[in-house]
Design a protein around this motif. Structure first.
Motif, PDB file in Angstrom:
ATOM      1  N   GLN A   1      47.132  39.268  51.680  1.00 20.35           N
ATOM      2  CA  GLN A   1      47.153  40.407  50.879  1.00 20.35           C
ATOM      3  C   GLN A   1      46.825  40.076  49.087  1.00 20.35           C
ATOM      4  OE1 GLN A   1      50.173  42.923  51.180  1.00 20.35           O
ATOM      5  NE2 GLN A   1      50.020  44.525  50.097  1.00 20.35           N
ATOM      6  N   LYS A   2      46.274  41.001  48.333  1.00 17.11           N
ATOM      7  CA  LYS A   2      45.805  40.480  47.032  1.00 17.11           C
ATOM      8  C   LYS A   2      46.743  40.812  45.951  1.00 17.11           C
ATOM      9  CE  LYS A   2      41.774  41.479  44.121  1.00 17.11           C
ATOM     10  NZ  LYS A   2      40.616  42.374  43.632  1.00 17.11           N
ATOM     11  N   ALA A   3      46.979  40.188  45.286  1.00 17.18           N
ATOM     12  CA  ALA A   3      47.788  40.218  43.929  1.00 17.18           C
ATOM     13  C   ALA A   3      47.182  39.741  42.657  1.00 17.18           C
ATOM     14  CB  ALA A   3      49.363  39.599  44.271  1.00 17.18           C
ATOM     15  N   GLU A   4      47.350  40.315  41.640  1.00 18.00           N
ATOM     16  CA  GLU A   4      46.917  39.871  40.371  1.00 18.00           C
ATOM     17  C   GLU A   4      47.870  39.724  39.220  1.00 18.00           C
ATOM     18  OE1 GLU A   4      42.351  42.080  40.712  1.00 18.00           O
ATOM     19  OE2 GLU A   4      44.085  42.997  39.694  1.00 18.00           O
TER      20      GLU A   4
ATOM     21  N   VAL B   1      44.290  36.226  37.028  1.00 18.59           N
ATOM     22  CA  VAL B   1      44.438  35.203  38.116  1.00 18.59           C
ATOM     23  C   VAL B   1      44.564  36.377  39.602  1.00 18.59           C
ATOM     24  CG1 VAL B   1      45.849  33.677  39.313  1.00 18.59           C
ATOM     25  CG2 VAL B   1      45.572  33.490  37.008  1.00 18.59           C
ATOM     26  N   ILE B   2      43.937  35.828  40.402  1.00 15.97           N
ATOM     27  CA  ILE B   2      43.795  36.548  41.759  1.00 15.97           C
ATOM     28  C   ILE B   2      44.312  35.600  42.819  1.00 15.97           C
ATOM     29  CG2 ILE B   2      42.531  37.597  43.421  1.00 15.97           C
ATOM     30  CD1 ILE B   2      40.450  38.414  41.643  1.00 15.97           C
ATOM     31  N   ALA B   3      45.557  36.100  43.533  1.00 16.02           N
ATOM     32  CA  ALA B   3      45.983  35.278  44.395  1.00 16.02           C
ATOM     33  C   ALA B   3      45.920  36.154  45.764  1.00 16.02           C
ATOM     34  CB  ALA B   3      47.524  35.147  44.174  1.00 16.02           C
ATOM     35  N   TRP B   4      45.617  35.383  46.866  1.00 11.69           N
ATOM     36  CA  TRP B   4      45.643  35.966  48.189  1.00 11.69           C
ATOM     37  C   TRP B   4      46.930  35.180  48.798  1.00 11.69           C
ATOM     38  CZ3 TRP B   4      42.824  39.953  49.818  1.00 11.69           C
ATOM     39  CH2 TRP B   4      41.666  40.383  48.771  1.00 11.69           C
TER      40      TRP B   4
ATOM     41  N   ILE C   1      47.960  31.466  49.950  1.00 21.03           N
ATOM     42  CA  ILE C   1      46.723  30.715  50.667  1.00 21.03           C
ATOM     43  C   ILE C   1      45.660  30.654  49.902  1.00 21.03           C
ATOM     44  CG2 ILE C   1      45.201  31.044  52.773  1.00 21.03           C
ATOM     45  CD1 ILE C   1      48.148  30.777  53.357  1.00 21.03           C
ATOM     46  N   GLU C   2      45.148  31.470  48.889  1.00 17.70           N
ATOM     47  CA  GLU C   2      43.988  31.200  48.053  1.00 17.70           C
ATOM     48  C   GLU C   2      44.199  31.723  46.606  1.00 17.70           C
ATOM     49  OE1 GLU C   2      40.038  31.734  49.770  1.00 17.70           O
ATOM     50  OE2 GLU C   2      39.755  33.404  48.251  1.00 17.70           O
ATOM     51  N   LEU C   3      43.829  30.944  45.446  1.00 16.08           N
ATOM     52  CA  LEU C   3      44.117  31.266  44.244  1.00 16.08           C
ATOM     53  C   LEU C   3      42.862  31.058  43.483  1.00 16.08           C
ATOM     54  CD1 LEU C   3      46.649  31.717  42.256  1.00 16.08           C
ATOM     55  CD2 LEU C   3      46.020  29.674  41.491  1.00 16.08           C
ATOM     56  N   HIS C   4      42.525  32.105  42.747  1.00 13.00           N
ATOM     57  CA  HIS C   4      41.400  31.996  41.857  1.00 13.00           C
ATOM     58  C   HIS C   4      41.955  32.240  40.282  1.00 13.00           C
ATOM     59  CE1 HIS C   4      38.242  33.392  45.080  1.00 13.00           C
ATOM     60  NE2 HIS C   4      39.312  33.651  45.619  1.00 13.00           N
ATOM     61  N   GLU C   5      41.359  31.076  39.823  1.00 11.28           N
ATOM     62  CA  GLU C   5      41.903  30.987  38.297  1.00 11.28           C
ATOM     63  C   GLU C   5      40.859  30.531  37.629  1.00 11.28           C
ATOM     64  OE1 GLU C   5      45.623  28.764  36.001  1.00 11.28           O
ATOM     65  OE2 GLU C   5      44.106  27.411  36.871  1.00 11.28           O
ATOM     66  N   LEU C   6      40.218  31.385  36.445  1.00 11.57           N
ATOM     67  CA  LEU C   6      38.846  31.201  35.794  1.00 11.57           C
ATOM     68  C   LEU C   6      38.018  30.731  36.874  1.00 11.57           C
ATOM     69  CD1 LEU C   6      40.626  28.973  32.864  1.00 11.57           C
ATOM     70  CD2 LEU C   6      40.088  31.406  33.047  1.00 11.57           C
ATOM     71  N   GLU C   7      37.221  29.508  36.829  1.00 12.41           N
ATOM     72  CA  GLU C   7      36.140  29.154  37.350  1.00 12.41           C
ATOM     73  C   GLU C   7      36.672  28.477  38.795  1.00 12.41           C
ATOM     74  OE1 GLU C   7      36.070  25.509  34.795  1.00 12.41           O
ATOM     75  OE2 GLU C   7      36.265  27.750  34.739  1.00 12.41           O
ATOM     76  N   SER C   8      37.980  28.142  38.750  1.00 12.88           N
ATOM     77  CA  SER C   8      38.401  27.419  39.818  1.00 12.88           C
ATOM     78  C   SER C   8      39.017  28.150  41.209  1.00 12.88           C
ATOM     79  CB  SER C   8      39.785  26.301  39.500  1.00 12.88           C
ATOM     80  OG  SER C   8      39.166  25.308  38.535  1.00 12.88           O
TER      81      SER C   8
END
Length: 237
Positions: free
Chosen positions: A151-154, A167-170, A192-199
């Motif tokens: 599930q998505k969280a921001e 920041v987006i976390a799944w 499980i997956e984290l989007h932070e800036l370009e990483s």
């Protein structure tokens, strides 16, 4: 009698399995997505080419799907750090791309401690956050990642210079752990997956087992507020 024996074995097995989920080791990989700097606003062509080359080098250095970080956890604490590699693997681009230092999380006290080396001061710092520095907003959007329904969280974060970003976390509630990469925690399931800036930080493996979590910290302790003053030029140091 057999019914009672079967029930006893079943309950014992369930208890054993659940107890194993209180501690273990998680590994995360990392890759880079799109270049986040708007180069159209940069007039200097040389500077633009240097920035783009640096990003390309870092992206290529992380192109292999390998374990980059390990997260050791128990029921209430975790330690997140880069995995040590042979000196031949320590290329400059790889070092520039990965997250340095060690993050310690205590979910009972809602506390983050970040241990890092400050080149500016030439010393090791232990930075204490008094509280979780962000608030999650959980969305209904879901997708499958690594076989888990996530599930998505921001959250909106602010860096040392006051610049805000999203920041987006799944996360998945199929794994009842409140941890994740770096300083991110507090969701009702493992990130499980984290989007932070370009990483992008992503789960590679998880192993439930008895572990000894090393919480030893060496360096000079400092509050996050004092650390901000330091990096913004009004430090007491």
């Amino acid at each position: 009698m057999k019914i009672f024996q079967t029930l006893f074995i079943s309950l014992t097995f369930t208890f054993f399995c659940s107890s194993q989920k209180n501690s273990g080791i998680i590994t995360y990989g990392q890759n880079l997505n799109n270049f986040i700097i708007d180069t159209t606003s940069i007039d200097d062509s040389y500077l633009k080419s240097v920035l783009l080359k640096s990003f390309t080098d870092r992206k290529n250095a992380l192109s292999a799907d390998v374990d980059v970080y390990k997260l050791v956890f128990n029921k209430s604490q975790s330690r997140f750090e880069p995995i040590e590699r042979l000196s031949s693997d320590y290329k400059n681009a790889y070092q520039r791309a990965i997250t340095k230092g060690i993050y310690y999380i205590d979910i009972n006290s809602n506390k983050i401690v970040y241990s890092k080396y400050s080149g500016y001061l030439g010393k090791q710092l232990i930075i204490n956050y008094d509280k979780q520095p962000y608030a999650w907003k959980i969305h209904n959007e879901k997708k499958e990642i690594k076989g888990y329904i996530c599930q998505k969280a921001e959250a909106i974060i602010q860096n040392e210079k006051g610049v805000k970003s999203k920041v987006i976390a799944w996360f998945t509630n199929e794994i009842n752990l409140n941890f994740g990469p770096k300083q991110y925690f507090g969701l009702p399931g493992l990130i499980i997956e984290l989007h932070e800036l370009e990483s992008v930080y992503y789960l590679r493996s998880i192993k439930f087992k008895d572990v000894e979590l090393d919480t030893t910290k060496k360096g000079e302790e400092i509050s996050y507020d004092d650390y901000l003053k330091m990096v913004n030029g009004v430090s007491r140091f």
